[in-house]
Design a protein around this motif. Structure first.
Motif, PDB file in Angstrom:
ATOM      1  N   GLN A 104       0.843  -1.191   0.000  1.00  0.00           N
ATOM      2  CA  GLN A 104       0.000   0.000   0.000  1.00  0.00           C
ATOM      3  C   GLN A 104       0.883   1.248   0.000  1.00  0.00           C
ATOM      4  O   GLN A 104       1.926   1.282   0.644  1.00  0.00           O
ATOM      5  N   GLN A 105       0.435   2.278  -0.716  1.00  0.00           N
ATOM      6  CA  GLN A 105       1.158   3.549  -0.739  1.00  0.00           C
ATOM      7  C   GLN A 105       0.606   4.458   0.342  1.00  0.00           C
ATOM      8  O   GLN A 105      -0.604   4.561   0.526  1.00  0.00           O
ATOM      9  N   VAL A 106       1.498   5.124   1.070  1.00  0.00           N
ATOM     10  CA  VAL A 106       1.116   6.057   2.120  1.00  0.00           C
ATOM     11  C   VAL A 106       1.199   7.472   1.536  1.00  0.00           C
ATOM     12  O   VAL A 106       2.234   7.834   0.974  1.00  0.00           O
ATOM     13  N   PRO A 107       0.124   8.269   1.660  1.00  0.00           N
ATOM     14  CA  PRO A 107       0.151   9.629   1.099  1.00  0.00           C
ATOM     15  C   PRO A 107       1.229  10.497   1.752  1.00  0.00           C
ATOM     16  O   PRO A 107       1.520  10.364   2.945  1.00  0.00           O
ATOM     17  N   LEU A 108       1.808  11.401   0.943  1.00  0.00           N
ATOM     18  CA  LEU A 108       2.842  12.323   1.421  1.00  0.00           C
ATOM     19  C   LEU A 108       2.353  13.762   1.292  1.00  0.00           C
ATOM     20  O   LEU A 108       1.580  14.078   0.392  1.00  0.00           O
ATOM     21  N   GLU A 109       2.847  14.615   2.154  1.00  0.00           N
ATOM     22  CA  GLU A 109       2.612  16.044   2.000  1.00  0.00           C
ATOM     23  C   GLU A 109       3.428  16.517   0.809  1.00  0.00           C
ATOM     24  O   GLU A 109       4.505  15.975   0.528  1.00  0.00           O
ATOM     25  N   SER A 110       2.981  17.533   0.111  1.00  0.00           N
ATOM     26  CA  SER A 110       3.701  18.008  -1.075  1.00  0.00           C
ATOM     27  C   SER A 110       5.103  18.507  -0.732  1.00  0.00           C
ATOM     28  O   SER A 110       6.017  18.399  -1.534  1.00  0.00           O
ATOM     29  N   ALA A 111       5.306  19.028   0.473  1.00  0.00           N
ATOM     30  CA  ALA A 111       6.628  19.524   0.877  1.00  0.00           C
ATOM     31  C   ALA A 111       7.644  18.393   0.953  1.00  0.00           C
ATOM     32  O   ALA A 111       8.842  18.613   0.773  1.00  0.00           O
ATOM     33  N   ASP A 112       7.185  17.178   1.223  1.00  0.00           N
ATOM     34  CA  ASP A 112       8.093  16.031   1.299  1.00  0.00           C
ATOM     35  C   ASP A 112       8.626  15.640  -0.066  1.00  0.00           C
ATOM     36  O   ASP A 112       9.605  14.914  -0.164  1.00  0.00           O
ATOM     37  N   LYS A 113       7.963  16.090  -1.140  1.00  0.00           N
ATOM     38  CA  LYS A 113       8.330  15.687  -2.490  1.00  0.00           C
ATOM     39  C   LYS A 113       9.286  16.660  -3.173  1.00  0.00           C
ATOM     40  O   LYS A 113       9.658  16.455  -4.317  1.00  0.00           O
ATOM     41  N   VAL A 114       9.704  17.708  -2.481  1.00  0.00           N
ATOM     42  CA  VAL A 114      10.578  18.719  -3.069  1.00  0.00           C
ATOM     43  C   VAL A 114      11.995  18.163  -3.214  1.00  0.00           C
ATOM     44  O   VAL A 114      12.570  17.665  -2.236  1.00  0.00           O
ATOM     45  N   PRO A 115      12.571  18.242  -4.426  1.00  0.00           N
ATOM     46  CA  PRO A 115      13.958  17.771  -4.607  1.00  0.00           C
ATOM     47  C   PRO A 115      14.939  18.618  -3.789  1.00  0.00           C
ATOM     48  O   PRO A 115      14.857  19.846  -3.793  1.00  0.00           O
ATOM     49  N   THR A 116      15.830  17.955  -3.077  1.00  0.00           N
ATOM     50  CA  THR A 116      16.843  18.659  -2.291  1.00  0.00           C
ATOM     51  C   THR A 116      18.200  18.002  -2.496  1.00  0.00           C
ATOM     52  O   THR A 116      18.305  16.838  -2.864  1.00  0.00           O
ATOM     53  N   VAL A 117      19.245  18.778  -2.223  1.00  0.00           N
ATOM     54  CA  VAL A 117      20.607  18.248  -2.257  1.00  0.00           C
ATOM     55  C   VAL A 117      20.870  17.617  -0.893  1.00  0.00           C
ATOM     56  O   VAL A 117      20.792  18.311   0.130  1.00  0.00           O
ATOM     57  N   PRO A 118      21.131  16.326  -0.841  1.00  0.00           N
ATOM     58  CA  PRO A 118      21.371  15.678   0.455  1.00  0.00           C
ATOM     59  C   PRO A 118      22.630  16.213   1.132  1.00  0.00           C
ATOM     60  O   PRO A 118      23.619  16.535   0.468  1.00  0.00           O
ATOM     61  N   ALA A 119      22.573  16.314   2.450  1.00  0.00           N
ATOM     62  CA  ALA A 119      23.745  16.718   3.221  1.00  0.00           C
ATOM     63  C   ALA A 119      24.822  15.650   3.080  1.00  0.00           C
ATOM     64  O   ALA A 119      24.523  14.450   2.906  1.00  0.00           O
ATOM     65  N   LYS A 120      26.070  16.072   3.153  1.00  0.00           N
ATOM     66  CA  LYS A 120      27.207  15.169   3.015  1.00  0.00           C
ATOM     67  C   LYS A 120      27.200  14.111   4.125  1.00  0.00           C
ATOM     68  O   LYS A 120      26.840  14.394   5.266  1.00  0.00           O
ATOM     69  N   ASP A 121      27.602  12.897   3.754  1.00  0.00           N
ATOM     70  CA  ASP A 121      27.725  11.780   4.701  1.00  0.00           C
ATOM     71  C   ASP A 121      26.403  11.412   5.387  1.00  0.00           C
ATOM     72  O   ASP A 121      26.379  11.097   6.573  1.00  0.00           O
ATOM     73  N   THR A 122      25.304  11.457   4.637  1.00  0.00           N
ATOM     74  CA  THR A 122      24.002  11.055   5.169  1.00  0.00           C
ATOM     75  C   THR A 122      23.494   9.835   4.403  1.00  0.00           C
ATOM     76  O   THR A 122      24.046   9.474   3.359  1.00  0.00           O
ATOM     77  N   VAL A 123      22.434   9.239   4.919  1.00  0.00           N
ATOM     78  CA  VAL A 123      21.804   8.106   4.242  1.00  0.00           C
ATOM     79  C   VAL A 123      21.316   8.547   2.860  1.00  0.00           C
ATOM     80  O   VAL A 123      21.523   7.848   1.865  1.00  0.00           O
TER      81      VAL A 123
END
Length: 135
Positions: A104-123
């Motif tokens: 099942q898919q869990v709905p997301l808030e639109s803010a969660d879908k914004v592309p971001t540059v991941p911080a260094k040394d993170t998952v």
């Protein structure tokens, strides 16, 4: 008659050898990308990956599955990576069954879908690195 049996046997052996070589070249579906601080392991589903190449745009859509330290699948995540810009966007969170398959898919808030540059040394940075390693 004896000659035809040899030809058939040789043909079968060559097909069997070719099949074995082909099977060895097939990549594993699940590749462990990273282990989190709490011991959960994140696996990349190579069978889910799709690519988009278009005049400098290098995007990869894929899913991951997070397993507990005991190996139990906890959740699936769908992502979109823009390898040219170095961004990662969460597209969906999934409930998964004991084999890691979508339930099942869990709905997301639109803010969660914004592309971001991941911080260094993170998952997220490790997930992006693996997703873009094919480019």
């Amino acid at each position: 008659m004896h000659k035809s049996i040899q030809v058939i046997a040789a043909s079968i052996l060559s097909v069997t050898a070719a099949t074995a070589v082909y099977a060895q070249r097939q990549p594993e579906q699940w590749v462990k990308v990273v282990t989190t601080e709490d011991g959960n392991q994140i696996y990349f589903d190579r069978s889910s990956q799709t690519y988009l190449f278009d005049s400098g745009v290098k995007k990869s859509s894929f899913r991951t599955v997070t397993n507990s330290p005991e190996g139990k699948p906890l959740r699936g995540m769908r992502y979109q990576a823009d390898c040219f810009k170095g961004t990662l966007a969460l597209r969906a969170v999934e409930r998964v069954n004991a084999q890691g398959a979508f339930v099942q898919q869990v709905p997301l808030e639109s803010a969660d879908k914004v592309p971001t540059v991941p911080a260094k040394d993170t998952v997220a940075a490790e997930i992006l690195r693996y997703a873009c390693s094919q480019f």
